[in-house]
Design a protein around this motif. Structure first.
Motif, PDB file in Angstrom:
ATOM      1  N   PHE A 407      60.303  42.134  40.242  1.00  0.00           N
ATOM      2  CA  PHE A 407      58.938  41.347  40.499  1.00  0.00           C
ATOM      3  C   PHE A 407      59.057  39.884  40.145  1.00  0.00           C
ATOM      4  N   SER A 528      54.432  49.632  40.306  1.00  0.00           N
ATOM      5  CA  SER A 528      52.635  49.546  40.622  1.00  0.00           C
ATOM      6  C   SER A 528      52.891  49.356  42.616  1.00  0.00           C
ATOM      7  N   ARG A 529      52.633  47.647  42.790  1.00  0.00           N
ATOM      8  CA  ARG A 529      53.047  47.576  44.156  1.00  0.00           C
ATOM      9  C   ARG A 529      54.167  48.040  44.692  1.00  0.00           C
ATOM     10  N   LYS A 532      54.137  51.163  45.407  1.00  0.00           N
ATOM     11  CA  LYS A 532      54.088  51.815  46.512  1.00  0.00           C
ATOM     12  C   LYS A 532      54.690  51.206  47.890  1.00  0.00           C
ATOM     13  N   SER A 552      51.393  53.646  41.106  1.00  0.00           N
ATOM     14  CA  SER A 552      51.351  52.954  41.897  1.00  0.00           C
ATOM     15  C   SER A 552      50.574  52.525  42.728  1.00  0.00           C
ATOM     16  N   GLU A 566      40.673  50.952  42.417  1.00  0.00           N
ATOM     17  CA  GLU A 566      40.778  50.369  43.122  1.00  0.00           C
ATOM     18  C   GLU A 566      40.435  50.988  44.655  1.00  0.00           C
ATOM     19  N   VAL A 571      42.385  46.297  47.749  1.00  0.00           N
ATOM     20  CA  VAL A 571      43.226  45.762  47.753  1.00  0.00           C
ATOM     21  C   VAL A 571      43.580  45.441  49.229  1.00  0.00           C
ATOM     22  N   GLN A 574      41.860  41.880  48.219  1.00  0.00           N
ATOM     23  CA  GLN A 574      42.803  40.749  47.268  1.00  0.00           C
ATOM     24  C   GLN A 574      44.164  40.866  48.150  1.00  0.00           C
ATOM     25  N   PHE A 575      44.992  41.803  48.703  1.00  0.00           N
ATOM     26  CA  PHE A 575      45.860  41.106  48.940  1.00  0.00           C
ATOM     27  C   PHE A 575      45.996  41.774  50.632  1.00  0.00           C
ATOM     28  N   TRP A 578      49.653  43.065  52.450  1.00  0.00           N
ATOM     29  CA  TRP A 578      50.372  43.879  52.358  1.00  0.00           C
ATOM     30  C   TRP A 578      50.409  45.011  53.087  1.00  0.00           C
ATOM     31  N   TRP A 619      42.674  51.726  37.065  1.00  0.00           N
ATOM     32  CA  TRP A 619      42.243  51.128  38.443  1.00  0.00           C
ATOM     33  C   TRP A 619      43.357  51.416  39.540  1.00  0.00           C
ATOM     34  N   HIS A 670      49.038  49.984  32.474  1.00  0.00           N
ATOM     35  CA  HIS A 670      49.766  49.377  33.357  1.00  0.00           C
ATOM     36  C   HIS A 670      51.296  48.837  33.543  1.00  0.00           C
TER      37      HIS A 670
HETATM   38  C1  GCU Z   1      46.739  45.338  41.290  1.00  0.00           C
HETATM   39  C2  GCU Z   1      46.876  45.259  42.762  1.00  0.00           C
HETATM   40  C3  GCU Z   1      47.227  47.155  42.519  1.00  0.00           C
HETATM   41  C4  GCU Z   1      48.659  47.124  42.507  1.00  0.00           C
HETATM   42  C5  GCU Z   1      49.365  45.704  41.270  1.00  0.00           C
HETATM   43  C6  GCU Z   1      50.385  45.556  41.072  1.00  0.00           C
HETATM   44  O1  GCU Z   1      46.357  45.059  40.194  1.00  0.00           O
HETATM   45  O2  GCU Z   1      45.200  45.600  42.708  1.00  0.00           O
HETATM   46  O3  GCU Z   1      46.702  47.858  43.963  1.00  0.00           O
HETATM   47  O4  GCU Z   1      49.134  47.521  41.941  1.00  0.00           O
HETATM   48  O5  GCU Z   1      48.628  44.784  41.398  1.00  0.00           O
HETATM   49  O6  GCU Z   1      51.467  45.467  41.921  1.00  0.00           O
HETATM   50  O7  GCU Z   1      50.669  44.870  39.872  1.00  0.00           O
END
Ligand code: GCU
Length: 692
Positions: A407, A528-529, A532, A552, A566, A571, A574-575, A578, A619, A670
């Motif tokens: 990240f 997380s993202r 995914k 994820s 979520e 999703v 907000q994003f 993606w 979430w 998380h």
């Molecule tokens: C946000 C988003 C999530 C994602 C997360 C992250 O919370 O809603 O879908 O997984 O960010 O990547 O930290």
């Protein structure tokens, strides 16, 4: 004379750097940004609470000062300046986020207290829409502060906000007790004041508050008619300062105050973002007129749903053998995920090539060899990923590898000084002014532990493929592949997650050429993202031997149809960058999806996959993450392998490691931590070292 002054400046500069190094602690490598507001209770509302936290969440070290006198007008600031009157409460928020108040301070002292990068001036709210009051006092105040500030300091005008329509404050009568009249008067007056004073930079807080009032929050942005509400009001103001000063999109900034909910956060961030884009007009927050459906965390409120059957083909026929799965159902599912969710990615570039940039065989006190390798995506070498690789020095032959995107930059995964910091060009490409400090994410990357267990580790920064914000796909790799006349990906073409996954797959081409890496034993992982992303990378590139999804959630391992935590709408809203645009059709219509996430897991079969949840990460819907593993199991069984060998969710901190699908739910939040990695190493030992 000149050279002496220069030398002095240089020495002072060095001293300052050294001092800020010691004062800065974790932020030692970063330039500290120093902001001073000269104001009143309206600057207090804007800068004293959440601005520091918003900056902190992005790794930006800041010092914030506020020179406070309740209701103080420009006229009074001028008088105080003339008389050097110690009339202010000087509040200062240090690097550590702690606020200290000093009473009876003069403007002179506060101006000299730090070498401020930004200083803001503002009018008292009742006069804030009356240009003549700026005309009378602003020039003298500007002259006074400029004489006491370094040349580099950027002066700013704080555009304050109009009162609530029902405000009883007497100053409201200056505007006929009409909110919009007050708002427009402020915009005009501040614009004119900007021309008058040659202060170009305006912080459009007034517009942000007005934008937020068009949302479902309505005219509830104030606590007493004129000061801001303690949560959403002040947070909206802070978001505006954040985006204006740091030039970073505040939408998606993970920080928001306790006690605020997700919908309110979205309003505040959007209102601020739009205000910075259009400071002098109101932007209606149309999609935020009503709050999103309430986030559901209640198991008894999960809707009845029917998942698409993983083994039934689009033509209704059932798949009964592994061969049929691989030949028929798998391609069908890949196509659906590609066109409806993540978006189609192009083939690997024909000019893909690699170069080892640095190598140190004695890294981490001799424990490892560190390499940095450029994965060039174009012939002219303008676009490249820098992969950071650690290999254990205690190795015989090629090693198995853990590989994941990071990240915060390669240099953030470990304090190792040998990791190259991103260049100025890279920073510009990332759309960032500065990066996170070295080692800032070290708790997420147990490099030594992996070396000791005989694994290599490889990682690259997500921004090398596509910076993680929506700029309509102008930056990042997407434009390299546009057809003539194309300006953004088509509805079924790749979003940012698919691009990151594609970057992982391109990097695999390099691993196949590195004799120290066993490309047949590469485990990919992401949090997380990036979890995914990793699942999708594992689905499309069968060369990855093992796939790990850490927390994820939605769009990753969690089943979409459960709508817990979520949702697809949340999703996408907000994003926006993606997924592919086609995925937006399923906002609030999860039941219409031709796929669900258990099928994403199944696409990895027969390769092992590990899904991890965290108890407090509701979430991401831990149960939905577990169930997708469970419902993917029939595909593993076709291969004669156990999928997830339990039917019920295990209790917290009881990992299930015996199947081809692994699972755990860890206590806590998380995140990805040593507990998670410990399970991944055990799982990898079992699957990647079995013949060794
Ligand atoms: C946000 C988003 C999530 C994602 C997360 C992250 O919370 O809603 O879908 O997984 O960010 O990547 O930290």
């Amino acid at each position: 004379m000149k050279s002496m002054r220069l030398r002095c400046k240089f020495l002072l500069g060095t001293l300052f750097l050294l001092l800020s190094f010691f004062a800065g602690g974790a932020y030692a490598q970063q330039k500290v940004i120093k902001i001073l507001a000269i104001g009143n209770s309206f600057s207090q509302d804007a800068v004293e609470q959440y601005l520091h936290d918003l900056a902190d969440a992005e790794g930006i070290p800041v010092i914030i000062g506020d020179m406070f006198i309740g209701g103080c007008s420009l006229e009074r600031h001028v008088k105080n300046a003339r008389n050097n009157d110690p009339a202010y409460a000087y509040r200062k928020i240090g690097l550590d986020g702690k606020k200290v108040e000093q009473k009876n301070v003069t403007l002179e002292i506060a101006l000299a207290d730090e070498d401020w990068d930004y200083v803001s001036l503002q009018q008292a709210s009742s006069f804030s829409g009356m240009f003549e009051t700026y005309e009378a006092s602003l020039p003298e105040l500007v002259k006074y502060v400029k004489a006491r500030l370094p040349n580099k300091t950027e002066l700013m005008l704080h555009q304050t906000w109009a009162y609530a329509a029902n405000a009883t404050n007497s100053g409201f009568k200056n505007y006929g007790r009409d909110q919009l009249m007050m708002y427009h008067s402020i915009v005009d007056a501040v614009k004119k004041a900007s021309t008058l004073s040659k202060i170009k930079m305006i912080i459009p807080t007034g517009t942000a508050i007005q934008n937020a009032r068009t949302s479902f929050i309505g005219d509830h942005m104030n606590r007493d008619g004129y000061h801001l509400d303690l949560k959403i009001g002040r947070y909206t103001a802070a978001c505006t300062w954040f985006e204006k000063i740091f030039e970073r999109n505040v939408i998606g900034n993970p920080y928001y105050p306790k006690g605020m909910n997700y919908d309110q956060r979205e309003v505040a961030q959007k209102a601020a973002h739009e205000a910075v884009r259009h400071p002098n007009r109101i932007t209606e927050l149309t999609e935020l007129k009503t709050p999103a459906a309430r986030v559901n965390y209640d198991e008894s409120k999960v809707p009845d749903y029917t998942l698409p059957d993983v083994l039934t083909l689009g033509n209704g026929k059932k798949v009964t053998t592994a061969k049929e799965w691989l030949k028929k159902r798998r391609p069908e599912l890949i196509h659906l995920f590609e066109t409806q969710m993540y978006g189609k990615a192009p083939a690997h570039p024909k000019d893909l090539h690699f170069r080892v940039l640095t190598e140190d065989k004695n890294a981490l006190n001799g424990l490892a060899t560190r390499k940095e390798v450029a994965i060039y995506l174009t012939k002219d070498e303008k676009y490249f990923i820098t992969v950071l690789i650690y290999l254990p020095n205690q190795r015989q032959g090629a090693v198995p590898l853990f590989f994941g995107i990071n990240f915060k930059g390669n240099h953030a995964i470990h304090p190792d000084e040998g990791i190259t910091l991103p260049s100025e060009e890279k920073l510009a490409a990332y759309g960032r002014k500065r990066m996170f400090p070295r080692g800032n994410a070290a708790s997420r990357w147990p490099v030594e532990m992996l070396m000791e267990h005989g694994y290599g580790l490889a990682t690259f920064y997500r921004g090398d493929i596509d910076p993680d914000f929506d700029d309509a796909f102008r930056n990042g790799v997407h434009p390299l592949f546009y057809k003539k006349g194309q300006t953004r990906p088509a509805e079924d073409e790749w979003g940012t997650l698919a691009a990151w996954a594609w970057g992982m797959s391109c990097t695999m081409d390099y691993f196949e050429t590195d004799k120290d890496i066993d490309a047949k034993r590469v485990a990919i992982l992401g949090h997380s993202r990036l979890g995914k992303t990793t699942l999708w990378a594992g689905a499309i590139d069968p060369r990855f031997a093992l796939v790990i999804s850490n927390n994820s959630g939605c769009g990753g391992a969690a089943l979409s149809r459960r709508k817990v935590g979520e949702t697809v709408r949340a999703v996408n809203r907000q994003f926006t960058h993606w997924f592919c645009r086609n995925f937006w059709q399923y906002n609030d219509k999860e039941e219409k999806l031709p796929i669900d996430q258990h099928e994403l897991i199944a696409l990895i079969a027969p390769r092992p996959v590990y899904i991890a949840s965290a108890e407090e990460d509701r979430w991401a819907d831990p149960k939905g993450e577990f169930l997708s593993g469970l419902y993917a199991s029939p595909v593993y069984e076709l291969f004669g392998l156990p999928g997830l060998p339990v039917k019920e969710m295990p209790i917290v901190n009881q990992p299930v490691l015996s199947g081809t699908i692994g699972y755990h739910i860890r206590s806590g939040q998380h995140d990805i931590n040593l507990y998670d990695w410990t399970q991944y190493v055990k799982f990898a030992d079992k699957h990647l070292k079995k013949d060794k």
